[in-house]
Design a protein around this motif. Structure first.
Motif, PDB file in Angstrom:
ATOM      1  N   VAL A  22      61.159   9.239  63.186  1.00 20.89           N
ATOM      2  CA  VAL A  22      60.525  10.267  62.361  1.00 20.89           C
ATOM      3  C   VAL A  22      59.101   9.854  61.996  1.00 20.89           C
ATOM      4  CG1 VAL A  22      60.617  11.455  60.120  1.00 20.89           C
ATOM      5  CG2 VAL A  22      62.692  11.219  61.507  1.00 20.89           C
ATOM      6  N   VAL A  23      58.913   8.587  61.678  1.00 16.14           N
ATOM      7  CA  VAL A  23      57.574   8.078  61.365  1.00 16.14           C
ATOM      8  C   VAL A  23      56.670   8.208  62.594  1.00 16.14           C
ATOM      9  CG1 VAL A  23      56.258   5.986  60.817  1.00 16.14           C
ATOM     10  CG2 VAL A  23      58.324   6.532  59.526  1.00 16.14           C
ATOM     11  N   LEU A  24      57.170   7.842  63.770  1.00 12.77           N
ATOM     12  CA  LEU A  24      56.387   7.963  64.995  1.00 12.77           C
ATOM     13  C   LEU A  24      56.069   9.419  65.317  1.00 12.77           C
ATOM     14  CD1 LEU A  24      58.168   5.315  67.236  1.00 12.77           C
ATOM     15  CD2 LEU A  24      55.891   5.138  66.217  1.00 12.77           C
ATOM     16  N   PHE A  32      60.581  14.404  68.637  1.00 12.18           N
ATOM     17  CA  PHE A  32      61.831  13.967  69.249  1.00 12.18           C
ATOM     18  C   PHE A  32      62.988  14.012  68.252  1.00 12.18           C
ATOM     19  CE2 PHE A  32      58.457  12.020  71.731  1.00 12.18           C
ATOM     20  CZ  PHE A  32      58.787  12.484  72.987  1.00 12.18           C
ATOM     21  N   ALA A  33      62.672  13.933  66.978  1.00 10.32           N
ATOM     22  CA  ALA A  33      63.694  13.957  65.931  1.00 10.32           C
ATOM     23  C   ALA A  33      63.812  15.382  65.398  1.00 10.32           C
ATOM     24  CB  ALA A  33      63.334  12.982  64.816  1.00 10.32           C
ATOM     25  N   VAL A  37      69.098  15.595  65.282  1.00 10.82           N
ATOM     26  CA  VAL A  37      68.890  14.215  64.823  1.00 10.82           C
ATOM     27  C   VAL A  37      68.951  14.159  63.304  1.00 10.82           C
ATOM     28  CG1 VAL A  37      67.251  12.301  64.761  1.00 10.82           C
ATOM     29  CG2 VAL A  37      67.587  13.582  66.872  1.00 10.82           C
ATOM     30  N   ARG A  38      68.410  15.190  62.677  1.00 10.40           N
ATOM     31  CA  ARG A  38      68.456  15.226  61.206  1.00 10.40           C
ATOM     32  C   ARG A  38      69.905  15.325  60.710  1.00 10.40           C
ATOM     33  NH1 ARG A  38      64.442  18.230  57.091  1.00 10.40           N
ATOM     34  NH2 ARG A  38      65.418  17.467  55.209  1.00 10.40           N
ATOM     35  N   ALA A  39      70.708  16.148  61.361  1.00  8.25           N
ATOM     36  CA  ALA A  39      72.121  16.275  60.977  1.00  8.25           C
ATOM     37  C   ALA A  39      72.847  14.936  61.162  1.00  8.25           C
ATOM     38  CB  ALA A  39      72.788  17.365  61.798  1.00  8.25           C
ATOM     39  N   TYR A  40      72.547  14.255  62.255  1.00 10.03           N
ATOM     40  CA  TYR A  40      73.128  12.940  62.533  1.00 10.03           C
ATOM     41  C   TYR A  40      72.727  11.943  61.444  1.00 10.03           C
ATOM     42  CZ  TYR A  40      73.383   8.399  64.962  1.00 10.03           C
ATOM     43  OH  TYR A  40      73.614   7.086  65.303  1.00 10.03           O
ATOM     44  N   HIS A  61      59.535  15.179  55.215  1.00  9.50           N
ATOM     45  CA  HIS A  61      58.398  16.066  54.943  1.00  9.50           C
ATOM     46  C   HIS A  61      57.170  15.725  55.762  1.00  9.50           C
ATOM     47  CE1 HIS A  61      60.968  16.564  51.381  1.00  9.50           C
ATOM     48  NE2 HIS A  61      60.623  17.832  51.548  1.00  9.50           N
ATOM     49  N   HIS A  62      57.095  14.529  56.303  1.00 11.13           N
ATOM     50  CA  HIS A  62      55.931  14.131  57.088  1.00 11.13           C
ATOM     51  C   HIS A  62      56.133  14.340  58.576  1.00 11.13           C
ATOM     52  CE1 HIS A  62      54.917  12.117  53.291  1.00 11.13           C
ATOM     53  NE2 HIS A  62      53.702  12.424  53.675  1.00 11.13           N
ATOM     54  N   ARG A  63      57.028  15.217  58.921  1.00 12.85           N
ATOM     55  CA  ARG A  63      57.296  15.529  60.318  1.00 12.85           C
ATOM     56  C   ARG A  63      56.227  16.393  60.807  1.00 12.85           C
ATOM     57  NH1 ARG A  63      62.726  17.996  61.340  1.00 12.85           N
ATOM     58  NH2 ARG A  63      61.917  17.871  63.384  1.00 12.85           N
TER      59      ARG A  63
END
Length: 63
Positions: A22-24, A32-33, A37-40, A61-63
């Motif tokens: 998520v940071v990347l 990619f997330a 991926v968030r549900a996981y 929030h920084h997506r």
């Protein structure tokens, strides 16, 4: 998925991998997330909270 049999270290490692992605993604035009991926990650987080493990929350929030 049933996370109850998973070791604490494995849960933390899986969650950390998602958090790093998520940071990347925040610095990229590609994501990619996504929602899956968030549900996981939410499932992992719920299990870690149930076990009262310490972890760094994902800042979605920084997506």
């Amino acid at each position: 998925m049933n996370y109850s049999q998973m070791k604490d270290e494995r849960l933390l490692a899986f969650y950390e991998n998602v958090r790093e992605q998520v940071v990347l993604d925040a610095g990229s035009r590609y994501r990619f997330a996504g929602d899956g991926v968030r549900a996981y990650a939410d499932e992992l987080r719920e299990e870690m909270e149930r076990r009262r493990l310490r972890f760094t929350p994902i800042d979605w929030h920084h997506r």
